[in-house]
Write an enzyme that holds these catalytic residues in place. Sequence first.
Site, PDB file in Angstrom:
ATOM      1  N   GLY A 250      -2.652   0.344   9.996  1.00 47.62           N
ATOM      2  CA  GLY A 250      -3.753  -0.542   9.655  1.00 47.62           C
ATOM      3  C   GLY A 250      -4.763   0.157   8.756  1.00 47.62           C
ATOM      4  N   CYS A 251      -5.573  -0.648   8.084  1.00 48.17           N
ATOM      5  CA  CYS A 251      -6.546  -0.093   7.130  1.00 48.17           C
ATOM      6  C   CYS A 251      -7.629   0.712   7.852  1.00 48.17           C
ATOM      7  CB  CYS A 251      -7.150  -1.212   6.285  1.00 48.17           C
ATOM      8  SG  CYS A 251      -7.737  -2.641   7.226  1.00 48.17           S
ATOM      9  N   TYR A 252      -8.275   0.097   8.837  1.00 46.65           N
ATOM     10  CA  TYR A 252      -9.260   0.835   9.632  1.00 46.65           C
ATOM     11  C   TYR A 252      -8.603   2.018  10.340  1.00 46.65           C
ATOM     12  CZ  TYR A 252     -13.037  -2.752   9.666  1.00 46.65           C
ATOM     13  OH  TYR A 252     -14.056  -3.600   9.354  1.00 46.65           O
ATOM     14  N   ALA A 253      -7.381   1.782  10.839  1.00 50.64           N
ATOM     15  CA  ALA A 253      -6.688   2.832  11.595  1.00 50.64           C
ATOM     16  C   ALA A 253      -6.430   4.051  10.727  1.00 50.64           C
ATOM     17  CB  ALA A 253      -5.383   2.287  12.162  1.00 50.64           C
ATOM     18  N   THR A 254      -6.128   3.827   9.452  1.00 53.47           N
ATOM     19  CA  THR A 254      -5.925   4.945   8.529  1.00 53.47           C
ATOM     20  C   THR A 254      -7.211   5.743   8.375  1.00 53.47           C
ATOM     21  OG1 THR A 254      -4.175   3.776   7.326  1.00 53.47           O
ATOM     22  CG2 THR A 254      -5.292   5.564   6.164  1.00 53.47           C
TER      23      THR A 254
END
Length: 317
Positions: free
Chosen positions: A135-139
């Site tokens: 995920g974007c936030y997860a990255t």
Amino acid sequence: MNDSTFTLGIVGARGHTGAELIKLVAAHPRLELAFVSSRERAGQRLSDHHPEFQGELQYENLDADAVAAKGVDAVILALPNGLAAPFVAALEAAKPDTVIVDLSADYRFDNSWYYGLPELTRGRYNGQKHISNPGCYATAMQLAVHPLLDLLAGPPQCFGVSGYSGAGTTPSDKNNVELLADNLMPYALTNHVHEREVSVQLGVAVEFMPHVAPHFRGITLTANLWLNRVQTREQIVERFQQAYAGEPLIEVLDEAPWVSRIAGRHGAQVGGFTLAPGGKRVVVVATLDNLLKGAATQAMQNLNLALGIDELTSIPH
């Protein structure tokens, strides 16, 4: 040198991430775009939406069996959460060696899939054909926290703000520019899927509070980290510099990065590194473009890796 080409299909090509993927594929010397699937744009020419693609290729409305029947070397699934399984099953049945890169959260908790955040998980890749894109936030969270993992004294607390492109193209409050004007919209303040994703990947509980802002693209992620022993700022910075040395897409800054400076760029920036008095609490800021390093660029890194191509092929850096 092997310069063979590979055929690729994209499912979910109308969305913001699909558009960025198409740009990257257009610049790729060894990928041939064989099909693009979009229910809303079926019958329209790709070149009418993406001038970098010349030719007669049209968007098609393809179900899972139709995608599998194409027989391509690789497929990128850029679909909303919960829709990937029929495509995966059909591709596995028709051509088991098809490389599948899934951009949804559907397989991020499945240990039989490679979790593709190359700067952190490249060493785990050993030929898997199924790749789950983070995920974007997860990255952003993992890039901000990972170099200090062994120093953590408690759960990282992460405050995230994303541009509204992260809410996709289906109309909702979170991509309604009138509601977002002069506003910051909190949502899913506990148990967000990226909170669970990062907690699993890092092996520590993470506390994540996401918000949507009025800008279109770009994430800023502020991580508050309690440490189990006293550190100097120099020690913290050195850890990040060592962790991301030789990673062209990760830039370690002295100052805190700005989201306005990362929009449209393919990498991530990490910086700020502000220690509280006593040296046992540090705040780190990470920024990235949610459509690029948070999605399309990372998918291209993973696809290149799986096809045995230089990881950064077609990615400006």
